[in-house]
Motif scaffolding. Sequence first.
Motif, PDB file in Angstrom:
ATOM      1  N   UNK A 196       0.738  -1.251  -0.012  1.00  0.00           N
ATOM      2  CA  UNK A 196       0.052   0.113   0.026  1.00  0.00           C
ATOM      3  C   UNK A 196       0.770   1.180   0.092  1.00  0.00           C
ATOM      4  N   UNK A 197       2.195   1.125  -0.558  1.00  0.00           N
ATOM      5  CA  UNK A 197       3.059   2.082  -0.658  1.00  0.00           C
ATOM      6  C   UNK A 197       2.541   3.459  -1.140  1.00  0.00           C
ATOM      7  N   UNK A 198       1.876   3.232  -2.541  1.00  0.00           N
ATOM      8  CA  UNK A 198       1.333   4.177  -3.224  1.00  0.00           C
ATOM      9  C   UNK A 198       0.141   5.083  -2.440  1.00  0.00           C
ATOM     10  N   UNK A 199      -0.701   4.416  -1.818  1.00  0.00           N
ATOM     11  CA  UNK A 199      -1.715   5.053  -1.008  1.00  0.00           C
ATOM     12  C   UNK A 199      -1.048   5.810   0.298  1.00  0.00           C
ATOM     13  N   UNK A 200      -0.200   5.368   0.638  1.00  0.00           N
ATOM     14  CA  UNK A 200       0.434   6.101   1.825  1.00  0.00           C
ATOM     15  C   UNK A 200       1.216   7.378   1.177  1.00  0.00           C
ATOM     16  N   UNK A 201       1.673   7.347   0.002  1.00  0.00           N
ATOM     17  CA  UNK A 201       2.344   8.467  -0.366  1.00  0.00           C
ATOM     18  C   UNK A 201       1.531   9.664  -0.761  1.00  0.00           C
ATOM     19  N   UNK A 202       0.305   9.183  -1.698  1.00  0.00           N
ATOM     20  CA  UNK A 202      -0.700  10.050  -2.077  1.00  0.00           C
ATOM     21  C   UNK A 202      -1.794  10.361  -0.993  1.00  0.00           C
ATOM     22  N   UNK A 203      -2.022   9.485  -0.002  1.00  0.00           N
ATOM     23  CA  UNK A 203      -3.147   9.961   0.732  1.00  0.00           C
ATOM     24  C   UNK A 203      -4.496   9.211   0.283  1.00  0.00           C
ATOM     25  N   UNK A 204      -4.393   8.529  -0.687  1.00  0.00           N
ATOM     26  CA  UNK A 204      -5.761   7.985  -1.346  1.00  0.00           C
ATOM     27  C   UNK A 204      -4.993   6.876  -2.694  1.00  0.00           C
ATOM     28  N   UNK A 205      -6.171   6.139  -3.132  1.00  0.00           N
ATOM     29  CA  UNK A 205      -5.778   5.419  -4.191  1.00  0.00           C
ATOM     30  C   UNK A 205      -5.337   6.221  -5.424  1.00  0.00           C
ATOM     31  N   UNK A 206      -4.398   5.849  -6.241  1.00  0.00           N
ATOM     32  CA  UNK A 206      -4.080   6.713  -7.328  1.00  0.00           C
ATOM     33  C   UNK A 206      -5.148   6.441  -8.434  1.00  0.00           C
ATOM     34  N   UNK A 207      -5.245   7.401  -9.040  1.00  0.00           N
ATOM     35  CA  UNK A 207      -6.334   7.376 -10.232  1.00  0.00           C
ATOM     36  C   UNK A 207      -6.056   8.634 -11.238  1.00  0.00           C
ATOM     37  N   UNK A 210      -6.883  11.646 -11.461  1.00  0.00           N
ATOM     38  CA  UNK A 210      -6.727  12.933 -10.961  1.00  0.00           C
ATOM     39  C   UNK A 210      -5.331  13.108 -10.650  1.00  0.00           C
ATOM     40  N   UNK A 211      -4.426  12.013 -10.600  1.00  0.00           N
ATOM     41  CA  UNK A 211      -3.015  12.339 -10.102  1.00  0.00           C
ATOM     42  C   UNK A 211      -2.019  12.328 -11.321  1.00  0.00           C
ATOM     43  N   UNK A 212      -2.563  12.812 -12.372  1.00  0.00           N
ATOM     44  CA  UNK A 212      -1.537  12.875 -13.618  1.00  0.00           C
ATOM     45  C   UNK A 212      -0.410  13.665 -12.993  1.00  0.00           C
ATOM     46  N   UNK A 213      -0.398  14.657 -12.399  1.00  0.00           N
ATOM     47  CA  UNK A 213       0.634  15.626 -11.875  1.00  0.00           C
ATOM     48  C   UNK A 213       1.834  14.711 -11.330  1.00  0.00           C
ATOM     49  N   UNK A 214       1.759  13.521 -10.641  1.00  0.00           N
ATOM     50  CA  UNK A 214       2.645  12.750  -9.953  1.00  0.00           C
ATOM     51  C   UNK A 214       2.665  11.365 -10.623  1.00  0.00           C
ATOM     52  N   UNK A 215       1.990  11.037 -11.670  1.00  0.00           N
ATOM     53  CA  UNK A 215       2.169   9.526 -12.259  1.00  0.00           C
ATOM     54  C   UNK A 215       2.778   9.656 -13.471  1.00  0.00           C
ATOM     55  N   UNK A 216       4.084   9.037 -13.663  1.00  0.00           N
ATOM     56  CA  UNK A 216       4.633   9.082 -14.791  1.00  0.00           C
ATOM     57  C   UNK A 216       4.062   8.480 -15.940  1.00  0.00           C
ATOM     58  N   UNK A 217       3.129   7.394 -15.857  1.00  0.00           N
ATOM     59  CA  UNK A 217       2.562   6.824 -17.010  1.00  0.00           C
ATOM     60  C   UNK A 217       1.504   7.587 -17.821  1.00  0.00           C
ATOM     61  N   UNK A 218       0.840   8.688 -16.622  1.00  0.00           N
ATOM     62  CA  UNK A 218      -0.123   9.369 -17.183  1.00  0.00           C
ATOM     63  C   UNK A 218       0.588  10.914 -17.664  1.00  0.00           C
ATOM     64  N   UNK A 219       1.794  10.999 -17.702  1.00  0.00           N
ATOM     65  CA  UNK A 219       2.663  12.093 -18.378  1.00  0.00           C
ATOM     66  C   UNK A 219       3.071  12.105 -19.820  1.00  0.00           C
ATOM     67  N   UNK A 220       3.088  10.952 -20.131  1.00  0.00           N
ATOM     68  CA  UNK A 220       3.618  10.667 -21.398  1.00  0.00           C
ATOM     69  C   UNK A 220       3.193  11.557 -22.614  1.00  0.00           C
ATOM     70  N   UNK A 221       3.907  11.877 -23.419  1.00  0.00           N
ATOM     71  CA  UNK A 221       5.419  11.854 -23.714  1.00  0.00           C
ATOM     72  C   UNK A 221       6.192  13.031 -22.936  1.00  0.00           C
ATOM     73  N   UNK A 222       7.161  12.617 -22.682  1.00  0.00           N
ATOM     74  CA  UNK A 222       8.086  13.756 -21.894  1.00  0.00           C
ATOM     75  C   UNK A 222       8.812  14.344 -23.151  1.00  0.00           C
TER      76      UNK A 222
END
Length: 246
Positions: free
Chosen positions: A156-167, A169-181
Motif C-alpha cells: 500500500x505504499x502508493x496510497x501512503x504516498x498520495x493519501x488515497x488510491x491513485x487515479x 486525478x493524479x496525473x501531475x505525479x504519475x509518470x505513465x499519465x504524463x507521456x510523452x516527456x
Amino acid sequence: MPASTSRESRVAYGDDPSQFGELTLPTATPRGVVVVIHGGFWKAAYDLDLGRPLAASLAEQGWAAWNLEYRRVGNGGGRPQTFDDVSAGIDKLADLGLDLTTVVTLGHSAGGHLAVWAAGRGRYDGWPSRVPVTAAISQAGVLDLVGATELGLGGGAVEALLGHRAGPADEDVDPLQQVPLGVPVFCVHGVDDGIVPIRQSQDYVDAALAAGGGAELVEVDGDHFVVIDPGSAAWRTQLGILDRLG
C-alpha cells in the motif's frame, strides 16, 4: 577513463533534516551531473545510504553525482512534500557552480518514479524547473501509480504516498499519465524482479512510444536490486547509457 579520486560534500537545500544532498565530484571537470534518487517505496525507513555506492562509481567515471535525500512517508513526506523536495533538491544544483548542460536523473524503485517525474515537473504548477532534467534513467521504477495501487506494491505504499488510491486525478505525479516527456527515458529492469514487476517499465515504454516520446526498455538479468549493484553487469549497462548521454 575512471577518475582516481573524488571529493564529497554535504549541501542543504532546505531547513528540514532530510532536505540535503551529497555532492561527489571527480578530480577532473565533470562530464555532466547525475542526480541519484534512492528508493524504498517512499518510506522513511530507507535513506540515501542506498545511493552512496552508485555516487562513488559515477564520480570514478567522471560524473558529478548529486545523491539526494528528501522527506519520505513517516518523517514529513508524502504528497506534496516529497515532490517539493526532489524538485527543490534538483534546483539547488544551480547554486553549486556546475555545468548543467547535462543533468540526468537516476532513480531506483520509488526513486525511479521520482527520477522520471522530475524530468516533467516543470509542466505543473508548484514545481518550477530552475534546473531542467535532460534525461532520466529509471532503475526498476514504479512508473504506473494506478497499476501499482491495484497490485498493492509495497504494502500500500502508493496510497501512503498520495493519501488515497491513485487515479486519473493524479496525473501531475504519475509518470505513465504524463507521456510523452520531452527528454529521453531509459527504463532498466531486472527480468526476475519480484518486488516491482517488469511490466511497470514495459507499460511505460509502450505508452511513451505510442505517444511519440523517446523511451527505451533495457532488460537486464537479475532481481530488483541488481540494478543498484555497482559490481554487476546491469550497472555496467547503465554506465554505457550514460556514455551515450555525456
